[in-house]
Design an enzyme around this catalytic site. Structure first.
Site, PDB file in Angstrom:
ATOM      1  N   ASP A   1      -2.732   5.771  -4.048  1.00  0.00           N
ATOM      2  CA  ASP A   1      -1.572   5.089  -3.492  1.00  0.00           C
ATOM      3  C   ASP A   1      -1.160   3.955  -4.441  1.00  0.00           C
ATOM      4  O   ASP A   1      -1.808   3.744  -5.473  1.00  0.00           O
ATOM      5  CB  ASP A   1      -1.878   4.586  -2.068  1.00  0.00           C
ATOM      6  CG  ASP A   1      -2.928   3.502  -2.019  1.00  0.00           C
ATOM      7  OD1 ASP A   1      -3.699   3.365  -2.983  1.00  0.00           O
ATOM      8  OD2 ASP A   1      -3.003   2.778  -1.007  1.00  0.00           O
TER       9      ASP A   1
ATOM     10  N   SER B   1       0.824  -1.210   0.000  1.00  0.00           N
ATOM     11  CA  SER B   1       0.000   0.000   0.000  1.00  0.00           C
ATOM     12  C   SER B   1       0.859   1.260   0.000  1.00  0.00           C
ATOM     13  O   SER B   1       1.643   1.473  -0.902  1.00  0.00           O
ATOM     14  CB  SER B   1      -0.970  -0.019   1.178  1.00  0.00           C
ATOM     15  OG  SER B   1      -1.831  -1.122   1.086  1.00  0.00           O
TER      16      SER B   1
ATOM     17  N   ASP C   1      -6.292   1.735  -3.636  1.00  0.00           N
ATOM     18  CA  ASP C   1      -7.470   1.658  -2.764  1.00  0.00           C
ATOM     19  C   ASP C   1      -7.639   2.928  -1.943  1.00  0.00           C
ATOM     20  O   ASP C   1      -8.615   3.071  -1.214  1.00  0.00           O
ATOM     21  CB  ASP C   1      -7.452   0.406  -1.867  1.00  0.00           C
ATOM     22  CG  ASP C   1      -6.256   0.344  -0.930  1.00  0.00           C
ATOM     23  OD1 ASP C   1      -5.441   1.281  -0.915  1.00  0.00           O
ATOM     24  OD2 ASP C   1      -6.139  -0.672  -0.208  1.00  0.00           O
TER      25      ASP C   1
ATOM     26  N   ASP D   1      -1.482   0.766  -4.657  1.00  0.00           N
ATOM     27  CA  ASP D   1      -2.404  -0.319  -5.022  1.00  0.00           C
ATOM     28  C   ASP D   1      -3.824   0.176  -5.273  1.00  0.00           C
ATOM     29  O   ASP D   1      -4.746  -0.615  -5.434  1.00  0.00           O
ATOM     30  CB  ASP D   1      -2.395  -1.427  -3.975  1.00  0.00           C
ATOM     31  CG  ASP D   1      -2.998  -1.014  -2.640  1.00  0.00           C
ATOM     32  OD1 ASP D   1      -2.763   0.138  -2.221  1.00  0.00           O
ATOM     33  OD2 ASP D   1      -3.679  -1.837  -2.010  1.00  0.00           O
TER      34      ASP D   1
END
Length: 457
Positions: free
Chosen positions: A249, A104, A253, A251
């Site tokens: 970010d 993340s 999410d 990834d």
């Protein structure tokens, strides 16, 4: 020690010694435990595996996938992808689980295994703890014989399927977005957002100005999408006279917006704005975690709904959303969960809902932000040392504030009439987080200084 096992999965820094950092042995150990856990519940299993663009991704993915096929599990490789894309793909492929390889917002030296169930959702604490215990006893795990090995297939269009699912949502107003002819600057932090976000925006008829959208995993700035990390985005929005900026970010999410003046909309207000749009046509309940802004509760109450707060962590938010039949929820770090698509934080669906909202509000991003309560938030952290007795510290803080509303489901949160402060041990880093919110800087600083003095004693 930078190997952390929690409800969020297993994460750590690359290299070093086994058990202290995220080494190949640790990757195989946890992948073996997860795969074995799946096979306790399913005679045959398929797992979707995807990753962000950080440099360690190919190595970690190879270890994970080969471990799974050694257990007799089939793998669907979606390559560089987003966390919400993998979550949706688990359901679309009727797989029994999924693994997302991403740390993340952590810097590139970190990586992680985020584990999903057959619903494409993060495992709950009980499941995560069982896998953690299984990882400590690999001698009990049965690997497949040669004729029972699993196989790997490649799915190159997972992001496209994700985007199409978003475009088919009734509340995504494609025609209005196309008519507005938005110009948007996108900071993809050189990860999978550099692929997915421009694809979505182009499908919506938006002019895209990409910066840092080369998915090579070399993050051009700290990958956490906070204002002081996004100066390039701010400058680009102003230079190109764009309608707004978007940052995610690694990834995808977490989602933040920047207004036409190059000023951050506020990560806490990503969910607030999306919820406002959803609640206008679908009044109902909302959920966010204890560390999120009070503004969501205020907007929810305007539409006659109820707001409740969960412990921090996506799995906790999702569990409470299901219990309360929430129409939207998420986390104040820019995480939007829209159940009509799936129960997972999803920057892509957040973008589509926000742009639809902007069309219906028929105003600039800065004017839209002025419609919401102006709470001020502080997000601080203190690095843990062996001398910290966190449990004793939290207990003493709770006791000292008994005269106020105290919540202890996740650390300690103290609600005052004019604000709140939340102190908790992080699930993902060896730190104590101190979040606070108030209407004035003076009150905010008073609350934070008091707690900091107690933590640093």
């Amino acid at each position: 020690m930078t190997l952390i096992s929690s409800v969020s999965g297993i994460r750590g820094t690359l290299g070093g010694k086994t058990g202290d950092n995220l080494t190949p042995i640790d990757v195989v150990r946890f992948a073996s435990a997860y795969g074995s856990w799946l096979l306790q519940n399913h005679e045959k299993a398929t797992v979707v595996v995807g990753r962000d663009a950080r440099p360690s991704g190919p190595m970690i993915q190879a270890l994970v996938q080969q471990t799974l096929i050694a257990l007799g599990i089939d793998v669907i490789d979606v390559g560089i992808s987003t966390t919400p894309t993998v979550e949706l793909e688990v359901v679309r492929q009727k797989a029994q689980g999924g693994i997302v390889l991403t740390a993340s917002h952590n810097p590139k030296e970190w990586n992680a295994l985020k584990l999903l169930n057959e619903e494409g959702e993060f495992l709950n604490a009980q499941m995560g703890e069982k896998i953690n215990q299984m990882s400590k006893n690999l001698s009990a795990i049965d690997f497949a014989a040669v004729d029972g090995l699993g196989s790997i297939s490649v799915e190159p269009d997972a992001i496209l399927h994700h985007i199409n699912a978003i475009l088919n949502l009734p509340l995504v107003d494609i025609k209005s977005i196309q008519k507005k002819k938005f110009k948007v600057v996108v900071d993809g932090v050189n990860s999978s957002g550099g692929i997915a976000v421009p694809q979505l925006l182009q499908a919506l008829g938006v002019e895209v100005i990409p910066i840092h959208c080369e998915p090579n995993g070399e993050f051009p700035h700290n990958p956490e999408p906070l204002a002081h990390h996004l100066t390039d985005l701010s400058e680009a929005v102003v230079t190109h006279q764009a309608d707004l900026g978007i940052a995610v970010d690694p990834d995808v999410d977490r989602l933040v917006f920047m207004d036409e003046k190059g000023i951050l909309f506020g990560e806490e207000y990503t969910l607030v704005a999306c919820a406002d749009y959803v609640l206008r046509t679908h009044p109902g309940n909302t959920v966010s975690n204890l560390s999120s802004t009070r503004a969501l509760a205020e907007v929810t109450h305007q539409y006659g709904g109820n707001y409740v707060a969960s412990a921090v962590g996506e799995a906790h938010v999702v569990e409470l959303m299901k219990k309360t039949d929430a129409v939207i929820g998420g986390e104040g770090n820019g995480g939007v969960i829209y159940p009509d698509l799936h129960y997972g934080r999803d920057a892509l669906v957040g973008i589509a809902l926000f742009l639809s909202h902007l069309c219906h509000a028929d105003c600039s991003v800065s004017v839209l932000r002025s419609h919401y309560p102006n709470w001020l938030m502080s997000k601080d952290k203190v690095t843990l040392t062996p001398q910290h007795d966190v449990d004793a510290l939290l207990k003493s803080i709770a006791t000292a504030h008994e005269a106020f509303q105290v919540t202890t489901i996740d650390g300690v949160k103290i609600d005052f009439p004019d604000g709140w402060i939340h102190i908790r041990k992080s699930n993902t880093e060896p730190i104590i987080r101190i979040y606070a919110e108030a209407k004035t800087e003076q009150r905010l600083n008073e609350m934070v200084r008091e707690i900091q003095s107690l933590v640093k004693q």
